[in-house]
Scaffold this motif. Sequence first.
Motif, PDB file in Angstrom:
ATOM      1  N   ASN A 165       5.737 -12.844  10.337  1.00 35.22           N
ATOM      2  CA  ASN A 165       5.432 -12.597   8.929  1.00 35.22           C
ATOM      3  C   ASN A 165       3.979 -12.182   8.703  1.00 35.22           C
ATOM      4  OD1 ASN A 165       6.089 -12.411   6.195  1.00 35.22           O
ATOM      5  ND2 ASN A 165       5.541 -14.542   5.794  1.00 35.22           N
ATOM      6  N   ILE A 195       1.114  -8.625   9.037  1.00 41.43           N
ATOM      7  CA  ILE A 195       0.868  -7.210   9.311  1.00 41.43           C
ATOM      8  C   ILE A 195      -0.232  -7.165  10.364  1.00 41.43           C
ATOM      9  CG2 ILE A 195       0.126  -4.983   8.398  1.00 41.43           C
ATOM     10  CD1 ILE A 195       1.194  -5.794   5.700  1.00 41.43           C
ATOM     11  N   LYS A 225       7.119  -5.794   3.475  1.00 40.56           N
ATOM     12  CA  LYS A 225       6.542  -7.126   3.742  1.00 40.56           C
ATOM     13  C   LYS A 225       6.864  -8.085   2.604  1.00 40.56           C
ATOM     14  CE  LYS A 225       3.369  -9.871   5.804  1.00 40.56           C
ATOM     15  NZ  LYS A 225       3.035 -10.850   4.791  1.00 40.56           N
TER      16      LYS A 225
END
Length: 340
Positions: A30, A32, A181
Amino acid sequence: MRHLYELQNIVQYYENKKVLSIDNLKLNDNQIIGFFGPNGSGKSTLFSLLSFIDKPSSGNIFFNGIANNKIDLETKKDIVMVPQNPYLLKRTVFENVAYGLRLRNQTDNLEKKVNEALSIVGLENSFSTRKWSQLSGGEAQRVALAARLILKPKVLILDEPTSGVDTNSAQLIKEAILSAKQKWHTTILISSHDNYWLNNICDKKIALFQGSVVESGSVNLLFSPWEKDGKSNLVKVFSDGQKLIIKNSFDKKRDSVLMINSDYIQICRTDCEHIITEETLNGVVNSIHQQENEDLLLIEFFIGTILFNCKISRKDMKKQRLLPGDKIYVNISTEDIRWI
């Protein structure tokens, strides 16, 4: 936070040439995560391994604690990649975007799902009837991204997603990545030469050079062009006219890459008279980030248009009272550098 990936003693060969060598690398769920480095540094090779398109020549890749040789097909379907030059089927946009769902036999409400995916990348419903040959480079990249987003992947891997596309498409691609996301808590791995974007979007950054992880999160890379001074040393001329002279670099080429560890950069905002020399540069604070070490903060700042980072203790932070936008003095130790 648990590790989504863990790489152990990874070595990859192509035609008897070692192109990747990573002793240990952990990537969290979870997040980036941005990967950067010069062309040929191994980013695309690494992404082929992380997407399980290729197998490593040696070593292990664990995904959610499961070794790569034991991962089943269903798990692999949750990991999708958009390569730098994505291939589109010689069909309509609709069929390209719907293709992954058809393979998975998930054809209920197909038109609605295709339209939703197109909407995320900034394309109207009517666009679905276009032929693959009618698309511009930016449109093709967005269609390729929509074809992955429709699958609501757990991991989305993007190799230079905004390279060579128009400004509007690049912005829409960036917005679509953030949307994935937020909507599905997708873990996103991005390689890009757009360091400003990576700095603003990523939870973590990883530098690669010659197939190895150089540093995670606290490295500065200075790329060409370089100029030469009267002693044939390399000189970095910043956009605002300031210069960083790299002494004893006369044997380096103009396309060399310089790595500066953040530990060897000193910044100061107030009461700086004792550290200012003729080599001191001027910078502007961009952002301040908490580190895993609770006593350290990562300060990102610009010199001209180039973004740097360095570490500072909370004690010094309190003394300096740094805020984004503050003008600072910067000392870069050119004795503690590495050419890569």
